[in-house]
Design an enzyme around this catalytic site. Structure first.
Site, mmCIF file in Angstrom:
data_model
loop_
_atom_site.group_PDB
_atom_site.id
_atom_site.type_symbol
_atom_site.label_atom_id
_atom_site.label_comp_id
_atom_site.label_asym_id
_atom_site.label_seq_id
_atom_site.Cartn_x
_atom_site.Cartn_y
_atom_site.Cartn_z
ATOM 1 N N LYS A 1 1.078 10.247 -4.693
ATOM 2 C CA LYS A 1 -0.275 9.694 -4.584
ATOM 3 C C LYS A 1 -1.302 10.820 -4.670
ATOM 4 O O LYS A 1 -1.098 11.891 -4.098
ATOM 5 C CB LYS A 1 -0.398 8.984 -3.235
ATOM 6 N N ASP B 1 0.833 -1.198 0.000
ATOM 7 C CA ASP B 1 0.000 0.000 0.000
ATOM 8 C C ASP B 1 0.874 1.256 0.000
ATOM 9 O O ASP B 1 1.664 1.463 0.933
ATOM 10 C CB ASP B 1 -0.905 -0.022 1.248
ATOM 11 N N ASP B 2 0.758 2.063 -1.030
ATOM 12 C CA ASP B 2 1.446 3.358 -1.103
ATOM 13 C C ASP B 2 2.973 3.268 -1.192
ATOM 14 O O ASP B 2 3.673 4.231 -0.866
ATOM 15 C CB ASP B 2 1.102 4.260 0.108
ATOM 16 N N ARG C 1 -7.507 -0.705 -6.453
ATOM 17 C CA ARG C 1 -7.884 -2.037 -5.982
ATOM 18 C C ARG C 1 -9.117 -2.558 -6.701
ATOM 19 O O ARG C 1 -9.221 -3.751 -7.010
ATOM 20 C CB ARG C 1 -8.100 -1.997 -4.469
ATOM 21 N N LYS D 1 -5.686 -5.725 3.281
ATOM 22 C CA LYS D 1 -6.522 -4.551 3.065
ATOM 23 C C LYS D 1 -7.516 -4.738 1.921
ATOM 24 O O LYS D 1 -7.153 -5.199 0.842
ATOM 25 C CB LYS D 1 -5.614 -3.351 2.766
ATOM 26 N N CYS E 1 -5.961 4.469 -3.580
ATOM 27 C CA CYS E 1 -6.204 3.075 -3.176
ATOM 28 C C CYS E 1 -7.434 2.425 -3.794
ATOM 29 O O CYS E 1 -7.334 1.470 -4.548
ATOM 30 C CB CYS E 1 -6.348 3.009 -1.652
ATOM 31 N N HIS F 1 1.193 2.143 4.100
ATOM 32 C CA HIS F 1 0.276 3.286 4.138
ATOM 33 C C HIS F 1 0.416 3.975 5.494
ATOM 34 O O HIS F 1 0.507 3.310 6.527
ATOM 35 C CB HIS F 1 -1.156 2.781 3.944
ATOM 36 N N ASP G 1 -0.284 -0.120 -4.947
ATOM 37 C CA ASP G 1 -1.571 0.323 -5.507
ATOM 38 C C ASP G 1 -1.552 1.780 -5.969
ATOM 39 O O ASP G 1 -2.497 2.237 -6.606
ATOM 40 C CB ASP G 1 -2.705 0.103 -4.499
ATOM 41 N N ASN G 2 -0.503 2.502 -5.639
ATOM 42 C CA ASN G 2 -0.331 3.894 -6.107
ATOM 43 C C ASN G 2 1.025 4.387 -5.630
ATOM 44 O O ASN G 2 1.736 3.672 -4.918
ATOM 45 C CB ASN G 2 -1.462 4.828 -5.598
ATOM 46 N N SER H 1 -10.526 -1.130 5.804
ATOM 47 C CA SER H 1 -10.082 0.211 5.393
ATOM 48 C C SER H 1 -8.567 0.347 5.473
ATOM 49 O O SER H 1 -7.861 -0.587 5.820
ATOM 50 C CB SER H 1 -10.765 1.276 6.267
ATOM 51 N N HIS I 1 -10.669 -2.131 1.366
ATOM 52 C CA HIS I 1 -10.892 -0.729 0.996
ATOM 53 C C HIS I 1 -11.786 -0.529 -0.232
ATOM 54 O O HIS I 1 -11.609 0.420 -0.998
ATOM 55 C CB HIS I 1 -9.553 0.014 0.802
HETATM 56 CA CA CA Z 1 -2.749 3.053 -1.521
#
Ligand code: CA
Length: 536
Positions: free
Chosen positions: A368, A82-83, A128, A179, A124, A295, A348-349, A203, A181
């Protein structure tokens, strides 16, 4: 020179065979025009792709041989951080050089195919949902992250078909760990929309920790009234366990930031245990292991506190994530499944620079929340011993939505691809499985909510109408502003100017008008297949 001698004698031989006497001089072959847009449109509901018949035939033969040899379809394992920034893993220029070594990701990159132009959506939820539907967020309505207090007006999943739903039908066991989300109300949970089992959080980390950390959010956490009001928003913060059919339990309650710090190791233990169990079954499996880290807010687990050279929580978290990736790969190996498993590692980003200094790294402009390269260009490592040639690097275009179509192909389920809606993903199996393979994707489109912001083709990227500017050096979400591009779209040559700060424009490129027209063609697909609005 042996090579030219061979060529010459080959030509003479050809002339003799053809009975020609006019071939004394080799004829310079006419240069075949390579169209700027090499795609072919097969129908009006699929993203046009570059035809590569020879590559396709080779990949199909390879896949058929795999199925004949093993008697099964391959397992599919996505490892989604994540991130994480493009520049975070060592194999992408970060790692030890920026205080957080990533030996496990680097080993996979060296042992497989390292993609340098993999693209995600800029946040996110959009990313996803896009990889699980093969569709752009603007088509599914999941255009931005679902946040505490959001009241969406329709369940997007009522009218979407998820990858796990299709893989279940193809005989797979399907599992999401970590995750989600993409909604937590009944009917929107992972085990409601296709996954046979879910073990994770609904989340993002911050949505959970902002109600727990009195140091970072004192005006919320230290005021009972405010905290109660926040709790009334109804966000589930516990680690949940759910099964298809609806049964849902709290697996581990979340009471403190300490619980969050240890969450990824709990998720690891679950995935590692499930791999052993699923390997014992006859069916292949699809596991999306989606990390909570890195994240914001990051809290180092006890085991990984101080594990990075940098010593900051984000960096410790990256070392932890990397170590877990190693553990999951080791579990596949121990279960005898590694050479039967397609693994894809990504993010994811781009990094969330708003949280600097405890944030990731990208060498590109933006972060992001923007459609600059920093927001959307992510690591992409494809690994499959015996099936993906090791030691490869490619800058050919790959969109994470391509994982949707590619996974269906690996599962032998391309025939189940929905025909009643627009699919933006492209089956890239032959790109990934062919030594020196080439992409089938010509275009990557960059959307922000419901605005088509930019497009990449070849090494060119056009920003058509508006761009996002940061409000202060690191604030690309808070205080960020939108600026009109002016009289001409901004056109960047990413090979000459990867930081997108000096347009080649119409001065130095012949393709400005063509790029604009290509972008409009994409916009035209929304006439027959209109965007969906779910109130986000
Ligand atoms: Ca993300």
């Amino acid at each position: 020179m042996p090579v030219s001698r061979t060529l010459t004698s080959g030509l003479v031989l050809a002339a003799m065979l053809l009975g020609s006497t006019a071939l004394a001089q080799p004829v310079k072959p006419a240069k075949a025009a390579q169209p700027f847009d090499r795609t072919v449109t097969l129908n009006d509901h699929q993203q046009p792709a570059i035809p590569r018949p020879r590559q396709e035939a080779g990949a199909q033969a390879k896949l058929d041989a795999f199925v004949a040899r093993t008697g099964q379809r391959p397992n599919i394992v996505w490892l989604v951080v994540d991130d994480m920034g493009w520049g975070d893993p060592g194999s992408y220029g970060g790692g030890a050089a920026i205080g957080a070594a990533t030996p496990n990701m680097d080993r996979l990159a060296a042992g497989g195919l390292r993609l340098t132009s993999t693209y995600a959506q800029q946040t996110c939820t959009p990313s996803r949902s896009a990889i699980l539907t093969g569709r752009l967020p603007v088509r599914t309505g999941l255009t931005r992250p679902i946040l505490a207090g959001d009241r969406i007006t329709a369940n997007p999943w009522d009218t979407e078909v998820s990858l796990p739903t299709l893989l279940n039908k193809a005989g797979y066991n399907t599992l999401l760990v970590g995750k989600w989300h993409i909604g937590e109300k009944e009917g929107m949970r992972p085990h409601d929309v296709g996954f046979k089992e879910f073990y994770g959080f609904y989340s993002a980390q911050k949505e959970i920790t902002q109600g727990l950390d009195g140091t970072r959010y004192p005006d919320l956490v230290n005021r009972p009234g405010s905290l109660a009001a926040y709790g009334d928003l109804g966000n589930e913060i516990d680690l949940m366990h759910g099964w298809a059919g609806g049964r849902t339990e709290v697996a581990v309650p979340t009471r403190s930031t300490k619980d969050m710090a240890e969450a990824d190791l709990r998720l690891r233990d679950f995935t590692v245990a499930r791999i052993a169990q699923l390997a014992a079954k006859d069916e292949p499996f699809f596991i999306e292991h989606a990390f909570m880290k890195v994240h914001t807010d990051n809290y180092a687990s006890a085991k990984f506190t101080g594990a990075s050279a940098a010593g900051w929580p984000y960096k410790d978290a990256l070392v932890e994530v990397d170590s877990i990736i190693g553990d999951i790969v080791a579990a596949l190996d121990a279960a005898g499944e590694l050479d039967k498993t397609f693994i894809f590692v990504t993010s994811d980003n781009g990094p969330q620079m708003d949280m600097w200094p405890d944030s990731g790294f990208s060498p590109f402009r933006g972060a992001k929340g923007t459609t600059w390269e920093g927001g959307v260009r992510v690591p992409g490592i494809a690994y499959w011993p015996g099936m993906i040639e090791p030691g490869q690097v490619s800058d050919d275009l790959f969109d994470l939505m391509d994982l949707f179509n590619t996974s269906l192909r690996l599962a032998g389920a391309t025939g189940s691809l929905p025909q009643d809606r627009y699919i933006d993903g492209i089956d890239q199996t032959s790109f990934l499985l062919t030594k020196g393979g080439e992409t089938l994707r010509e275009h990557v489109y960059f959307w922000m909510n419901t605005t088509l912001m930019a497009m990449r083709m070849h090494e060119l990227k056009i920003h058509q109408h508006v761009v996002v500017n940061n409000g202060s050096p690191f604030l690309w979400i808070d205080m960020a502003t939108v600026q009109d591009v002016g009289t001409a779209p901004w056109l960047f040559n990413l090979y000459l100017n990867p930081k997108e700060d000096y347009t080649v424009g119409h001065r130095m490129s012949a393709w400005l008008a063509t790029m604009g027209a290509e972008m409009r063609q994409h916009g035209a697909t929304f006439v027959k297949y209109p965007p969906k609005n779910i109130g986000l």
